[in-house]
Motif scaffolding. Structure first.
Motif, mmCIF file in Angstrom:
data_model
loop_
_atom_site.group_PDB
_atom_site.id
_atom_site.type_symbol
_atom_site.label_atom_id
_atom_site.label_comp_id
_atom_site.label_asym_id
_atom_site.label_seq_id
_atom_site.Cartn_x
_atom_site.Cartn_y
_atom_site.Cartn_z
ATOM 1 N N ARG A 96 0.827 -1.204 0.000
ATOM 2 C CA ARG A 96 0.000 0.000 0.000
ATOM 3 C C ARG A 96 0.863 1.257 0.000
ATOM 4 N NH1 ARG A 96 -5.719 -0.808 3.168
ATOM 5 N NH2 ARG A 96 -6.305 -2.728 2.087
ATOM 6 N N ARG A 97 0.226 2.398 -0.279
ATOM 7 C CA ARG A 97 0.945 3.661 -0.443
ATOM 8 C C ARG A 97 0.425 4.660 0.587
ATOM 9 N NH1 ARG A 97 0.781 7.854 -5.017
ATOM 10 N NH2 ARG A 97 2.940 8.613 -5.148
ATOM 11 N N LEU A 98 1.357 5.217 1.363
ATOM 12 C CA LEU A 98 1.025 6.137 2.449
ATOM 13 C C LEU A 98 1.608 7.515 2.169
ATOM 14 C CD1 LEU A 98 0.144 6.799 5.464
ATOM 15 C CD2 LEU A 98 2.457 6.041 6.110
ATOM 16 N N LEU A 99 0.812 8.553 2.399
ATOM 17 C CA LEU A 99 1.295 9.936 2.406
ATOM 18 C C LEU A 99 1.370 10.389 3.849
ATOM 19 C CD1 LEU A 99 1.991 12.668 1.012
ATOM 20 C CD2 LEU A 99 -0.480 13.172 1.039
ATOM 21 N N ASP A 100 2.563 10.790 4.300
ATOM 22 C CA ASP A 100 2.742 11.296 5.664
ATOM 23 C C ASP A 100 2.913 12.805 5.585
ATOM 24 O OD1 ASP A 100 3.089 11.327 8.411
ATOM 25 O OD2 ASP A 100 5.248 10.964 8.291
ATOM 26 N N VAL A 101 1.849 13.528 5.947
ATOM 27 C CA VAL A 101 1.837 14.991 5.836
ATOM 28 C C VAL A 101 2.468 15.588 7.085
ATOM 29 C CG1 VAL A 101 0.392 17.021 5.493
ATOM 30 C CG2 VAL A 101 -0.277 14.848 4.484
ATOM 31 N N GLY A 102 3.498 16.407 6.920
ATOM 32 C CA GLY A 102 4.239 16.918 8.059
ATOM 33 C C GLY A 102 5.072 15.798 8.654
ATOM 34 N N CYS A 103 5.966 15.235 7.839
ATOM 35 C CA CYS A 103 6.647 13.988 8.206
ATOM 36 C C CYS A 103 7.755 14.183 9.234
ATOM 37 C CB CYS A 103 7.219 13.324 6.960
ATOM 38 S SG CYS A 103 8.548 14.255 6.157
ATOM 39 N N GLY A 104 8.091 15.434 9.571
ATOM 40 C CA GLY A 104 9.112 15.660 10.582
ATOM 41 C C GLY A 104 10.444 15.050 10.211
ATOM 42 N N TRP A 105 11.037 14.340 11.161
ATOM 43 C CA TRP A 105 12.358 13.743 10.960
ATOM 44 C C TRP A 105 12.253 12.296 10.453
ATOM 45 C CZ3 TRP A 105 10.996 17.017 14.876
ATOM 46 C CH2 TRP A 105 11.699 18.228 14.934
ATOM 47 N N GLY A 106 11.091 11.922 9.932
ATOM 48 C CA GLY A 106 10.951 10.668 9.224
ATOM 49 C C GLY A 106 10.545 9.456 10.033
ATOM 50 N N SER A 107 10.235 9.628 11.310
ATOM 51 C CA SER A 107 9.990 8.459 12.162
ATOM 52 C C SER A 107 8.769 7.658 11.724
ATOM 53 C CB SER A 107 9.836 8.901 13.620
ATOM 54 O OG SER A 107 11.025 9.499 14.089
ATOM 55 N N MET A 108 7.665 8.328 11.413
ATOM 56 C CA MET A 108 6.456 7.613 10.983
ATOM 57 C C MET A 108 6.691 6.924 9.644
ATOM 58 S SD MET A 108 3.321 6.651 11.306
ATOM 59 C CE MET A 108 2.082 6.027 10.162
ATOM 60 N N ALA A 109 7.326 7.614 8.704
ATOM 61 C CA ALA A 109 7.578 7.034 7.388
ATOM 62 C C ALA A 109 8.449 5.789 7.503
ATOM 63 C CB ALA A 109 8.247 8.079 6.489
ATOM 64 N N GLY A 115 4.851 1.657 0.815
ATOM 65 C CA GLY A 115 5.614 2.725 0.201
ATOM 66 C C GLY A 115 5.140 4.052 0.782
ATOM 67 N N VAL A 116 6.065 4.959 1.081
ATOM 68 C CA VAL A 116 5.714 6.192 1.789
ATOM 69 C C VAL A 116 6.271 7.415 1.069
ATOM 70 C CG1 VAL A 116 5.748 7.406 3.996
ATOM 71 C CG2 VAL A 116 5.904 4.906 3.962
ATOM 72 N N VAL A 117 5.436 8.427 0.945
ATOM 73 C CA VAL A 117 5.874 9.772 0.581
ATOM 74 C C VAL A 117 5.698 10.634 1.818
ATOM 75 C CG1 VAL A 117 5.428 11.817 -0.828
ATOM 76 C CG2 VAL A 117 5.287 9.534 -1.858
ATOM 77 N N GLY A 118 6.806 11.196 2.324
ATOM 78 C CA GLY A 118 6.744 12.090 3.476
ATOM 79 C C GLY A 118 7.031 13.506 3.037
ATOM 80 N N ILE A 119 6.204 14.456 3.463
ATOM 81 C CA ILE A 119 6.407 15.848 3.063
ATOM 82 C C ILE A 119 6.562 16.740 4.296
ATOM 83 C CG2 ILE A 119 5.206 15.592 0.859
ATOM 84 C CD1 ILE A 119 2.786 17.019 2.115
ATOM 85 N N THR A 120 7.437 17.726 4.176
ATOM 86 C CA THR A 120 7.675 18.719 5.219
ATOM 87 C C THR A 120 8.067 20.028 4.550
ATOM 88 O OG1 THR A 120 9.068 19.323 7.116
ATOM 89 C CG2 THR A 120 10.084 17.952 5.436
ATOM 90 N N LEU A 121 7.904 21.136 5.252
ATOM 91 C CA LEU A 121 8.359 22.435 4.760
ATOM 92 C C LEU A 121 9.724 22.807 5.317
ATOM 93 C CD1 LEU A 121 5.051 24.540 4.899
ATOM 94 C CD2 LEU A 121 6.094 23.409 2.930
#
Length: 432
Positions: free
Chosen positions: A201-214, A224-230
């Protein structure tokens, strides 16, 4: 200026109308107030001028950040004792104006002016950010996120510990049975179970921080994960962690605004501690964007701090200290408002879990980490920045404990037209 503490105590009690719950030690070494209580240290007269020019929370915050004020003894006990005089008193400036009609209060104010010295407003500490008029554009959001998260990854390692998760952990019944690392791992696993993540499955982690959830989702559940942060600093740190875990084929970390994600659909979306940055005016846009990025039957887990609703929502103001020093442009909403906006976007809300007490415990661990690594934290940031974080986290711990704010995990589904949500009949089986 002999015995400044006694004069200050007398003035403060006349202005506030109640006995001071803490002891005062003034710049001249004098002390006054109840014994065996935390000590409010007033290091100089500039602290009084800050309070005179900005009565209430912001003036106190400026004095604290600048080092003009300090607390000796139990910080939590001091903040708890003073809560009724600061956060729970209402509009401080308006209250003061009303109180000034009393001749005794006016006399006390004149005495305070004498104690404060030259009537010149001190400049705010350099750590303060001025609130902008145009909120929650892509540019202003990026600037606000940078102010908070680009303090330095080394600084956050001190505060957050090895897990590098900046949201509340999920504790077991007995605190002694868990560490911060294990409690954060349990929180990430809880999110994954609620989202029903399975390999492929494919997960989008919005506000992924330092990547722990991803990283957890990819490593433990094969997604599969796409993590996004500003935050550029967060993204660089997260990418290195992903590479070190050997997960570059499954996890992509981007510096990207949620409004610019166009490569959906995703099977699931996690938003953990990010929605507080979205803003009231943009919240429906946020929920609608996430809805559009999900496949039919896809799930959203929205983990978000909530404030208590006001009788007059139009009169609600953001916390002045947090807005000026911690989360510029951040806004909290009641849980009912969040649920309504998710439903307006088309989601079916299937579960709401309050984990308020968990955040209070997490914050106390973060404060302890900061205090243990204090000297290094100051070197990595500044004395003022470290003081901001200590006050902010300790005050928030008490706010969660006193039920002034809460935190909730909301599970929502983009339910297909068939009505088949894909959720088990007994959803709480994810607690395992």
């Amino acid at each position: 200026m002999a015995d400044a503490a006694s004069r200050l105590t007398r003035v403060a009690e006349q202005l506030l109308g109640v006995p001071l719950p803490v002891r005062i030690r003034a710049w001249d070494g004098s002390q006054a107030g109840p014994p065996a209580t935390p000590v409010l240290v007033i290091r100089n007269r500039r602290a009084l001028r800050r309070l005179l020019f900005k009565p209430g929370e912001l003036g106190l915050a400026r004095a604290w950040v600048a080092g003009d004020l300090d607390i000796e003894g139990d910080l939590y006990a001091a903040l708890d004792a003073m809560a009724g005089l600061i956060w729970e008193r209402g509009d401080d400036a308006r209250s003061l104006v009303q109180a000034m009609r009393d001749p005794e209060v006016r006399a006390a104010a004149r005495e305070l002016l004498k104690l404060a010295g030259p009537p010149l407003p001190p400049a705010p500490p350099r750590e303060e950010v001025r609130r902008r008029r145009h909120l929650h554009t892509r540019h202003s959001d990026k600037r606000a996120i940078s102010h908070h998260y680009d303090v330095g990854n080394d600084f956050y390692e001190i505060v957050l510990g090895a897990s590098m998760v900046y949201s509340c952990a999920y504790w077991g019944p007995a605190e002694e049975d868990a560490t911060l690392v294990s409690a954060q791992r349990d929180k990430l696993e809880l999110v994954c179970r609620k989202l029903g993540l399975t390999p492929g499955r494919r997960l989008l982690d919005v506000g992924c921080g330092w990547g722990s959830m991803a990283i957890h989702a990819a490593r433990e559940h094969g997604v599969g994960v796409v993590g996004i942060t500003l935050s550029q600093e967060q993204a660089a740190y997260a990418r290195k962690r992903v590479a070190d875990e050997g997960l570059t084929d499954r996890v992509e970390i981007r510096v990207q605004d949620y409004r610019d994600v166009v490569d959906g659909p995703f099977d699931a979306i996690s938003s953990i501690g990010m929605a507080e940055h979205v803003g009231t005016e943009r919240y429906l846009e946020y929920t609608s964007a996430l809805y559009a990025l999900l496949k039919p039957g896809g799930r959203l887990l929205n983990h978000q701090i909530a404030r208590r609703p006001q009788r007059d929502e139009g009169a609600y103001e953001v916390d002045r200290f947090i807005d000026a020093y911690v989360f510029p442009d951040g806004e909290l909403a009641p849980i009912g408002t969040t649920v309504t906006q998710l439903e307006r976007a088309g989601f079916e809300v299937r579960d709401v879990e309050s984990i308020r007490e968990h955040y209070a415990r997490t914050l106390r661990h973060w404060v302890a980490n900061l205090e243990t690594g204090w000297d290094r934290a100051v070197r990595l940031s500044s004395p003022g920045r470290a003081r901001v974080w200590r006050l902010y986290m300790a005050a928030c711990a008490l706010a969660f404990e006193r039920n002034r704010i809460g935190v909730n995990q909301v599970l929502a589904v983009r339910t297909p037209e068939s009505g088949a949500s894909g959720l088990p009949l007994r959803t709480r089986t994810w607690h395992g």
